[in-house]
Motif scaffolding. Sequence first.
Motif, PDB file in Angstrom:
ATOM      1  N   ARG A 121       0.816  -1.303  -0.232  1.00  0.00           N
ATOM      2  CA  ARG A 121       0.119   0.015   0.047  1.00  0.00           C
ATOM      3  C   ARG A 121       0.950   1.228   0.054  1.00  0.00           C
ATOM      4  O   ARG A 121       0.660   2.329   0.746  1.00  0.00           O
ATOM      5  N   VAL A 122       1.975   1.192  -0.825  1.00  0.00           N
ATOM      6  CA  VAL A 122       2.655   2.331  -1.123  1.00  0.00           C
ATOM      7  C   VAL A 122       2.500   3.150  -2.444  1.00  0.00           C
ATOM      8  O   VAL A 122       2.584   2.547  -3.383  1.00  0.00           O
ATOM      9  N   PRO A 123       1.845   4.169  -2.382  1.00  0.00           N
ATOM     10  CA  PRO A 123       1.394   4.827  -3.535  1.00  0.00           C
ATOM     11  C   PRO A 123       2.876   5.224  -4.315  1.00  0.00           C
ATOM     12  O   PRO A 123       3.912   5.623  -3.671  1.00  0.00           O
ATOM     13  N   CYS A 124       2.746   5.087  -5.648  1.00  0.00           N
ATOM     14  CA  CYS A 124       3.940   5.497  -6.330  1.00  0.00           C
ATOM     15  C   CYS A 124       3.745   5.907  -7.902  1.00  0.00           C
ATOM     16  O   CYS A 124       2.541   5.239  -8.400  1.00  0.00           O
ATOM     17  N   PHE A 125       4.638   6.414  -8.722  1.00  0.00           N
ATOM     18  CA  PHE A 125       4.206   6.776 -10.096  1.00  0.00           C
ATOM     19  C   PHE A 125       5.639   6.899 -10.574  1.00  0.00           C
ATOM     20  O   PHE A 125       6.632   7.361  -9.940  1.00  0.00           O
ATOM     21  N   SER A 126       5.570   6.996 -12.152  1.00  0.00           N
ATOM     22  CA  SER A 126       6.725   7.229 -12.703  1.00  0.00           C
ATOM     23  C   SER A 126       6.201   8.323 -13.875  1.00  0.00           C
ATOM     24  O   SER A 126       5.377   8.156 -14.348  1.00  0.00           O
ATOM     25  N   SER A 127       7.055   9.040 -14.182  1.00  0.00           N
ATOM     26  CA  SER A 127       6.866  10.198 -15.333  1.00  0.00           C
ATOM     27  C   SER A 127       7.921  10.935 -15.915  1.00  0.00           C
ATOM     28  O   SER A 127       8.951  11.329 -15.062  1.00  0.00           O
ATOM     29  N   SER A 128       7.758  11.244 -17.033  1.00  0.00           N
ATOM     30  CA  SER A 128       8.811  12.067 -17.758  1.00  0.00           C
ATOM     31  C   SER A 128       8.197  13.591 -17.544  1.00  0.00           C
ATOM     32  O   SER A 128       6.875  13.750 -17.620  1.00  0.00           O
ATOM     33  N   SER A 129       8.849  14.669 -17.539  1.00  0.00           N
ATOM     34  CA  SER A 129       8.350  15.765 -17.481  1.00  0.00           C
ATOM     35  C   SER A 129       7.750  16.185 -18.666  1.00  0.00           C
ATOM     36  O   SER A 129       6.874  17.227 -18.724  1.00  0.00           O
ATOM     37  N   LEU A 130       8.202  15.661 -19.835  1.00  0.00           N
ATOM     38  CA  LEU A 130       7.394  15.924 -21.058  1.00  0.00           C
ATOM     39  C   LEU A 130       5.671  15.793 -21.077  1.00  0.00           C
ATOM     40  O   LEU A 130       5.027  16.708 -21.626  1.00  0.00           O
ATOM     41  N   ARG A 131       5.362  14.852 -20.264  1.00  0.00           N
ATOM     42  CA  ARG A 131       3.976  14.658 -20.089  1.00  0.00           C
ATOM     43  C   ARG A 131       3.176  15.748 -19.750  1.00  0.00           C
ATOM     44  O   ARG A 131       1.940  16.084 -20.279  1.00  0.00           O
ATOM     45  N   TYR A 132       3.899  16.834 -19.073  1.00  0.00           N
ATOM     46  CA  TYR A 132       3.051  18.164 -18.576  1.00  0.00           C
ATOM     47  C   TYR A 132       3.575  19.225 -19.410  1.00  0.00           C
ATOM     48  O   TYR A 132       3.370  20.320 -18.604  1.00  0.00           O
ATOM     49  N   TYR A 133       4.220  19.163 -20.335  1.00  0.00           N
ATOM     50  CA  TYR A 133       4.578  20.484 -21.100  1.00  0.00           C
ATOM     51  C   TYR A 133       3.578  21.208 -21.712  1.00  0.00           C
ATOM     52  O   TYR A 133       2.494  20.671 -22.213  1.00  0.00           O
ATOM     53  N   PRO A 134       3.376  22.414 -21.463  1.00  0.00           N
ATOM     54  CA  PRO A 134       2.191  23.167 -21.974  1.00  0.00           C
ATOM     55  C   PRO A 134       1.657  22.747 -23.369  1.00  0.00           C
ATOM     56  O   PRO A 134       0.498  22.784 -23.755  1.00  0.00           O
ATOM     57  N   GLY A 135       2.779  22.803 -24.207  1.00  0.00           N
ATOM     58  CA  GLY A 135       2.319  22.385 -25.599  1.00  0.00           C
ATOM     59  C   GLY A 135       1.533  20.863 -25.801  1.00  0.00           C
ATOM     60  O   GLY A 135       0.837  20.696 -26.627  1.00  0.00           O
ATOM     61  N   LEU A 136       1.901  19.873 -24.793  1.00  0.00           N
ATOM     62  CA  LEU A 136       1.488  18.583 -24.989  1.00  0.00           C
ATOM     63  C   LEU A 136       0.125  18.846 -24.255  1.00  0.00           C
ATOM     64  O   LEU A 136      -0.927  18.187 -24.832  1.00  0.00           O
ATOM     65  N   PRO A 154      -0.487  10.337 -10.247  1.00  0.00           N
ATOM     66  CA  PRO A 154      -1.189  11.316 -11.665  1.00  0.00           C
ATOM     67  C   PRO A 154      -1.019  10.425 -12.881  1.00  0.00           C
ATOM     68  O   PRO A 154      -1.757  10.768 -13.947  1.00  0.00           O
ATOM     69  N   VAL A 155      -0.243   9.314 -12.847  1.00  0.00           N
ATOM     70  CA  VAL A 155      -0.071   8.581 -14.013  1.00  0.00           C
ATOM     71  C   VAL A 155      -0.448   7.129 -13.585  1.00  0.00           C
ATOM     72  O   VAL A 155       0.146   6.489 -12.662  1.00  0.00           O
ATOM     73  N   PRO A 156      -1.541   6.357 -14.124  1.00  0.00           N
ATOM     74  CA  PRO A 156      -1.992   5.308 -13.603  1.00  0.00           C
ATOM     75  C   PRO A 156      -0.685   4.001 -13.662  1.00  0.00           C
ATOM     76  O   PRO A 156      -0.096   3.958 -14.994  1.00  0.00           O
ATOM     77  N   PRO A 157      -0.991   3.058 -12.850  1.00  0.00           N
ATOM     78  CA  PRO A 157       0.266   2.011 -12.950  1.00  0.00           C
ATOM     79  C   PRO A 157       0.246   1.294 -14.296  1.00  0.00           C
ATOM     80  O   PRO A 157       1.276   1.004 -14.876  1.00  0.00           O
TER      81      PRO A 157
END
Length: 194
Positions: free
Chosen positions: A12-27, A147-150
């Motif tokens: 029961r340890v929440p975690c996620f992985s993400s690139s910063s590109l996912r949140y770039y304003p243009g994307l 913020p990103v589903p497993p």
Amino acid sequence: AIEIFRLAKQHRVPCFSSSSLRYYPGLIELKQADLGQIKGAVSTGPCHLEPHHPDLFWYGIHAVEAMYAVLGTGCQQVVRTSTADTDVVTGVWRDGRVGTVIGIRNGAAPYRVTLFGTKAVMDQKPGGDYAPLVREIIKFFQTGQPPVPPEETIELFAFMEAADESKRSGGQPVKIADVLMRNGWKEQENRGQN
């Protein structure tokens, strides 16, 4: 990735992985645009290789993550063409959409996504930094909600492994489901996790 998420769920340890590109304003703008039914995407970026890392997992992961940010899950099969300077990895989604990652090693390689819809085609505007990702990390620490589903993260890692398998087999198609199952993924157990 599968084992990390399995252990996180078990303990029961929440975690996620993400690139910063996912949140770039243009994307983000690209994802929100009214392009009609989305038929496919092309994501480009640098794809430098390191001997201690599987190919796309080193730097190609960012272009893969950007593609998944606009297409989501559902890739069924991957094919990779690889040269000394360039990788072209194409995935076919279960609904017929096609996502292509072009990784460039020795040339101009801006991060950019082009999204193809039935009404219009749109290119991602350039620019972005880590600030939007940092805001997501802060929300994550406050809420415990990733913020990103497993499932999306696991599939994009399977996409990269399938691409590596395709390269090793001379460009043969590789099914994502086969990669997942060989690496311990049990769909019924993991559906709806976290």
